[in-house]
Design an enzyme around this catalytic site. Sequence first.
Site, PDB file in Angstrom:
ATOM      1  N   HIS A 116       1.026  -1.120   0.088  1.00  0.00           N
ATOM      2  CA  HIS A 116      -0.225   0.368  -0.118  1.00  0.00           C
ATOM      3  C   HIS A 116       0.781   0.924  -0.096  1.00  0.00           C
ATOM      4  CE1 HIS A 116      -4.484   1.716   1.095  1.00  0.00           C
ATOM      5  NE2 HIS A 116      -3.104   3.279   0.588  1.00  0.00           N
ATOM      6  N   HIS A 148       1.125   4.931  -2.611  1.00  0.00           N
ATOM      7  CA  HIS A 148       0.297   5.507  -3.381  1.00  0.00           C
ATOM      8  C   HIS A 148       1.945   6.447  -4.417  1.00  0.00           C
ATOM      9  CE1 HIS A 148      -3.728   5.704  -2.139  1.00  0.00           C
ATOM     10  NE2 HIS A 148      -3.172   5.222  -0.819  1.00  0.00           N
ATOM     11  N   HIS A 199      -9.906   0.637  -0.233  1.00  0.00           N
ATOM     12  CA  HIS A 199      -9.335   1.442   0.909  1.00  0.00           C
ATOM     13  C   HIS A 199     -10.614   1.412   1.346  1.00  0.00           C
ATOM     14  CE1 HIS A 199      -5.973   2.928  -1.588  1.00  0.00           C
ATOM     15  NE2 HIS A 199      -6.249   4.434  -0.100  1.00  0.00           N
ATOM     16  N   GLU A 256     -10.478   3.282   7.091  1.00  0.00           N
ATOM     17  CA  GLU A 256      -9.461   4.252   7.232  1.00  0.00           C
ATOM     18  C   GLU A 256     -10.178   5.077   8.356  1.00  0.00           C
ATOM     19  OE1 GLU A 256      -6.034   6.604   5.356  1.00  0.00           O
ATOM     20  OE2 GLU A 256      -7.671   6.636   4.849  1.00  0.00           O
ATOM     21  N   HIS A 276      -6.052  -0.411   4.857  1.00  0.00           N
ATOM     22  CA  HIS A 276      -5.889   0.567   6.383  1.00  0.00           C
ATOM     23  C   HIS A 276      -7.169  -0.637   7.050  1.00  0.00           C
ATOM     24  CE1 HIS A 276      -3.399   3.883   4.742  1.00  0.00           C
ATOM     25  NE2 HIS A 276      -4.597   4.094   3.723  1.00  0.00           N
ATOM     26  N   ASP A 303       2.010   4.437   2.993  1.00  0.00           N
ATOM     27  CA  ASP A 303       1.138   5.051   2.571  1.00  0.00           C
ATOM     28  C   ASP A 303       1.478   6.173   1.619  1.00  0.00           C
ATOM     29  OD1 ASP A 303      -1.639   5.559   1.704  1.00  0.00           O
ATOM     30  OD2 ASP A 303      -2.191   6.570   3.738  1.00  0.00           O
TER      31      ASP A 303
END
Length: 364
Positions: free
Chosen positions: A14, A16, A208, A211, A232, A290
């Site tokens: 995970h 981005h 997702h 979270e 998450h 992340d």
Amino acid sequence: MDKKQYDFSKVELHCHLDGCYRVETVAELAKKRGIDMPSYDPEVLKKYITAHDGCASLDEFLQRMSVAVKAFGGDAGAIRRLVTEAVEDKARDKVKYIEFRYCPQLLANCDVTPLINPSGNLRPKDVVDVVNDALEKAATEHGMTARTILCDITVYNWATDVLELCKEYKGKGVVGYDVAGPEHDPFSQEVEETYRRCASLGIHRTAHAGEVGPASRVKQAIEKLEVERIGHGYHTVDDDDVLNLAKQKNTHFEVCLLSSHLTSAYTGPWSSHPAKKFMSSNMNFGLNTDDPGPNTYGIIRDYDIATEDVGFSVNDLLDLNMNAARSCFLEGAEKEQLLNDLKSEYDQYRHKSLNVSSSKCSLI
């Protein structure tokens, strides 16, 4: 803890891509391209595009990140540099396998509605081509394996377009589909239908959920979207039934410790972080960064938090990496090779650590 304690290969699922920027690069490219920024001085700009001081909400975190992403949107060369530097940073931390996720539409400047960047001639398809090419070259240079997950943003109507790109590039660098967006409402019928199509096409699925939203969103992702992984998922611990469902399905949770704090997704003490309950419940989860750009740290910081504040051991970290490797979206011989390589390396690492500990004890 000494970084040498984490001198082993790592797996990240995970991360981005558009959150992997360096502040200095953002400042340089924005100035060169004539893109308006709060400042072109990296030290000043840092205040606007990183979460070094924490954010009151996930929305605030994403807003800071969106300022930085303008430096890359619509420019193939800038995107190539983003990818190259992201891989360099991961290689420095000994990441052996990584799945970068991103939304091609956010980096394109034509054939997109709504258009986020000033108009040009870089289509979402072109963005995928640029990312794939740059990623393959950089990963090969650094002895890593890297793949991508294409991400739909629910506030736009791009689900079908993202799915079509996943279909076209399946087995050509792209290994999965993701969805992200506000969590106050359940996933829409369009999202559910898109995930059903992904499943029928053999496209791997993560989402997702949980979270900042409720455990019910995680339940919907597992039951309605048929996801294999959850991005998450911290609020899963608020509902034992959902936690048990995830455990029964062996759903993998992509936990991001530092990020959960900087986005205010989790505001309690580290010693009570949901990851602690995931561990005690023997859940399938791993650790990830992340968005290392706005976080201003790589995976080593998350490992420090895990061992020094949450209470995990280094052996736990090895186990979490194996969880991630088993849950990654590689297939066939490639995945088997990754698992075998990690097991062999970790067995040696544990044996070496045991011998060092025994030697220290003998001197006491």
